[in-house]
Write an enzyme that holds these catalytic residues in place. Structure first.
Site, PDB file in Angstrom:
ATOM      1  N   CYS A 166      -6.870 -33.654   3.212  1.00 25.35           N
ATOM      2  CA  CYS A 166      -7.158 -34.818   2.358  1.00 25.35           C
ATOM      3  C   CYS A 166      -7.758 -34.420   1.006  1.00 25.35           C
ATOM      4  O   CYS A 166      -7.741 -35.219   0.070  1.00 25.35           O
ATOM      5  CB  CYS A 166      -8.070 -35.796   3.084  1.00 25.35           C
TER       6      CYS A 166
ATOM      7  N   HIS B 272     -12.194 -40.040  -2.086  1.00 25.81           N
ATOM      8  CA  HIS B 272     -11.162 -40.084  -1.048  1.00 25.81           C
ATOM      9  C   HIS B 272     -11.349 -41.356  -0.225  1.00 25.81           C
ATOM     10  O   HIS B 272     -12.460 -41.661   0.238  1.00 25.81           O
ATOM     11  CB  HIS B 272     -11.287 -38.836  -0.170  1.00 25.81           C
TER      12      HIS B 272
ATOM     13  N   ASN C  47      -6.167 -44.586   4.863  1.00 28.17           N
ATOM     14  CA  ASN C  47      -6.375 -43.200   4.444  1.00 28.17           C
ATOM     15  C   ASN C  47      -5.011 -42.498   4.344  1.00 28.17           C
ATOM     16  O   ASN C  47      -4.399 -42.209   5.365  1.00 28.17           O
ATOM     17  CB  ASN C  47      -7.293 -42.515   5.463  1.00 28.17           C
TER      18      ASN C  47
END
Ligand code: COA
Length: 334
Positions: A111, A260, A290
């Site tokens: 990520c 994020h 996400n």
């Protein structure tokens, strides 16, 4: 020499999957998902590939920058979910765009991948090796999700974001007196925590092993959510503060924090630790979940197109992911 982001783009799969739809797959509820994560819905691929989404996002970024594919010198795709192990997604994107002059490769920092890719491109441009690059975060993480595991399947979504970055030989001084470009960057990793968030794929297997290994449990995301949560709420603010210190700046000097998009509670906890107002932390996870390496560039593109980022604004981009990896980049939009 510094860099300038002259174009942004993003691409999402057509299909929206709501929390209510997930209650048909696993024992969960819209209320639980919203309260624990902030997520209301996400986009899930019904055929869109990592490479195709990446190429779409790149076309938009090039369009905004007023550049053609043949002018691109480097394509760096951050992804942990490529369709193919060989060739890399970057080369697929190069072919889809017709960017025949560009070098292309992939980078996997999960990520945090987009941030690591942006920093890598910054280093290439600063060294004078290339004059421009497409930096992409693209994921179809839905194929790594065990759709019978309620602790992970509610969290993720698919999508891609891209930026076109150019080297600027002369300083660009903004109206507010700030010099555009990257002011500080910091990357880190803690490999000893690798098992906290992992996904098995290909164990060592060949006819020469003394014993044949047990079959792989399945290439699905396995996560200790509480450990990831603890890591993120501690490491993200610490990393941001260290990057700001590098640039001799404070939290008050920052206009927007693009974190994020994993969990609203993680972002709120980071804001609290930093002592910053939550309205400086724009979010789209409510709509998109996400999307791993794609979250930051998609958010950047949405804000840019909505006119919410202005020349001279100081942004902090920061994320974390499997590895465990983390990073923060401080830049002035120019
Ligand atoms: N629906 C309903 N209940 C669920 C559920 C779901 N989708 N997922 C887990 N639960 C249950 C658990 O089984 C547990 O039940 P128990 O108490 O009977 O054992 C209970 O909810 C609480 O679980 P817990 O793990 O303590 O919840 P939490 O408040 O820590 O929230 C996460 C879970 C995953 C949302 C949170 O830990 C998190 O966001 N972690 C970070 C994950 C992340 O960002 N990963 C990506 C990194 S890039």
């Amino acid at each position: 020499m510094t860099i300038r982001i002259s174009g942004t783009g993003s691409a999402l799969p057509q299909r929206t999957v709501t929390n209510t739809e997930l209650t048909e797959l696993v024992d969960t509820s819209d209320q639980w998902i919203r309260e624990r994560t902030g997520i209301g819905e996400r986009r899930i691929s019904t055929g869109e590939t990592v490479a195709a989404l990446a190429a779409d996002a790149c076309r938009q970024a090039l369009n905004m920058a007023g550049k053609t594919a043949s002018e691109v010198e480097l394509i760096l795709v951050a992804t942990c979910t490529p369709e193919l192990l060989l060739p890399c997604c970057g080369c697929q994107v190069q072919s889809m765009l017709g960017a025949s002059q560009a070098a292309a490769f992939d980078l996997n920092a999960a990520c945090a991948g987009f941030l690591f890719a942006l920093d890598t491109v910054y280093a290439y441009l600063k060294a004078g090796i290339y004059r421009n690059a497409l930096v992409v975060g693209s994921e179809v993480i839905s194929k790594l999700v065990d759709w019978s595991d309620r602790s992970t399947c509610v969290l993720f979504g698919d999508g891609a974001g891209a930026v076109f970055v150019e080297a600027a030989n002369e300083d660009v001084i903004c109206e507010n007196g700030r010099t555009a470009g990257v002011e500080a960057l910091l990357q880190g990793a803690d490999g000893s925590k690798g098992s906290v968030l992992s996904c098995q794929e290909r164990p060592v297997q060949n006819p020469f092993l003394p014993e044949q290994p047990e079959a792989c449990a399945g290439p699905y995301v396995h996560m200790d959510g509480r450990e990831v949560y603890k890591f993120a709420t501690r490491q993200v603010p610490a990393c941001i503060l260290a990057a700001l210190e590098q640039a001799e700046l404070t939290v008050e000097d920052v206009d927007l924090f693009l974190l994020h998009q994993a969990n609203e509670r993680i972002i709120a906890a980071a804001a609290k630790r930093l002592g910053a107002e939550l309205d400086k932390f724009p979010m789209n996870l409510q709509r998109l979940g996400n999307m791993s390496s794609a979250t930051i560039p998609v958010l950047l593109d949405e804000l840019n197109r909505a006119g919410r980022i202005h020349k001279g604004d100081r942004l902090v981009l920061s994320g974390f992911g499997a590895g465990l990896t983390y990073g923060a980049t401080v830049l002035v939009w120019g």
